[in-house]
Scaffold this motif. Sequence first.
Motif, PDB file in Angstrom:
ATOM      1  N   ARG A   9    -110.097   7.664  -3.874  1.00  0.00           N
ATOM      2  CA  ARG A   9    -108.702   8.468  -3.425  1.00  0.00           C
ATOM      3  C   ARG A   9    -109.485  10.112  -2.686  1.00  0.00           C
ATOM      4  O   ARG A   9    -110.435  10.168  -3.506  1.00  0.00           O
ATOM      5  CB  ARG A   9    -108.324   9.053  -4.770  1.00  0.00           C
ATOM      6  N   SER A  36    -103.441   0.554  -3.118  1.00  0.00           N
ATOM      7  CA  SER A  36    -102.166  -0.205  -3.502  1.00  0.00           C
ATOM      8  C   SER A  36    -100.783   0.125  -2.851  1.00  0.00           C
ATOM      9  O   SER A  36    -100.485   1.275  -1.969  1.00  0.00           O
ATOM     10  CB  SER A  36    -101.833  -0.243  -5.233  1.00  0.00           C
ATOM     11  N   PHE A  37    -100.043  -0.163  -2.412  1.00  0.00           N
ATOM     12  CA  PHE A  37     -98.844  -0.622  -1.336  1.00  0.00           C
ATOM     13  C   PHE A  37     -98.383   1.142  -1.903  1.00  0.00           C
ATOM     14  O   PHE A  37     -97.693   2.493  -1.299  1.00  0.00           O
ATOM     15  CB  PHE A  37     -98.046  -1.334  -1.525  1.00  0.00           C
ATOM     16  N   TRP A  38     -97.687   1.497  -3.461  1.00  0.00           N
ATOM     17  CA  TRP A  38     -97.117   1.877  -4.000  1.00  0.00           C
ATOM     18  C   TRP A  38     -97.733   3.407  -3.623  1.00  0.00           C
ATOM     19  O   TRP A  38     -97.829   4.102  -4.829  1.00  0.00           O
ATOM     20  CB  TRP A  38     -96.757   1.714  -4.774  1.00  0.00           C
ATOM     21  N   GLY A  39     -98.918   3.125  -3.559  1.00  0.00           N
ATOM     22  CA  GLY A  39    -100.158   4.473  -4.055  1.00  0.00           C
ATOM     23  C   GLY A  39    -101.072   5.112  -5.605  1.00  0.00           C
ATOM     24  O   GLY A  39    -101.393   6.022  -5.986  1.00  0.00           O
ATOM     25  N   VAL A  40    -100.563   3.693  -5.997  1.00  0.00           N
ATOM     26  CA  VAL A  40    -101.286   3.974  -7.857  1.00  0.00           C
ATOM     27  C   VAL A  40    -102.285   4.291  -7.766  1.00  0.00           C
ATOM     28  O   VAL A  40    -102.997   4.142  -8.425  1.00  0.00           O
ATOM     29  CB  VAL A  40    -100.207   2.660  -8.971  1.00  0.00           C
ATOM     30  N   SER A  41    -103.471   2.356  -6.922  1.00  0.00           N
ATOM     31  CA  SER A  41    -104.333   2.622  -7.130  1.00  0.00           C
ATOM     32  C   SER A  41    -104.986   3.419  -5.481  1.00  0.00           C
ATOM     33  O   SER A  41    -104.086   3.152  -4.728  1.00  0.00           O
ATOM     34  CB  SER A  41    -104.401   1.536  -6.902  1.00  0.00           C
TER      35      SER A  41
END
Length: 121
Positions: A9, A36-41
């Motif tokens: 990150r 991850s696609f949604w920015g969670v990881s």
Amino acid sequence: MASLLFNLRNVSDDEADEVRALLLANEIDFYETPPSFWGVSAGGLWLPGTTQLAQAQALLADYQQARGERVRAERADARREGRAPGTWDGIRARPGQALGAVIGIVLMLAVVILPFLLLAR
């Protein structure tokens, strides 16, 4: 059990490449998880076991110390030579983001101050 060695990150591509090269040069087994696609990881570099964890952490600590000193020196040189980006350079580079931040600040101030203005009447 796998251990997270390096979270990706907010890591620049060149730093991530240097860490990968460091691990490969020292023959430390690792694998990478993508963001991850949604920015969670944000993804990361993982060690499959704990046998090389202490060695990898020591290498990474030394690398980060050296990189920090190098980047600070580069930044100081850029400031001295007048190449370092300033606040206005950032605003010119992303005017929409700057305008959004100003609008957000004004709205937050309005929400905080409005009850006091209404009570004063």
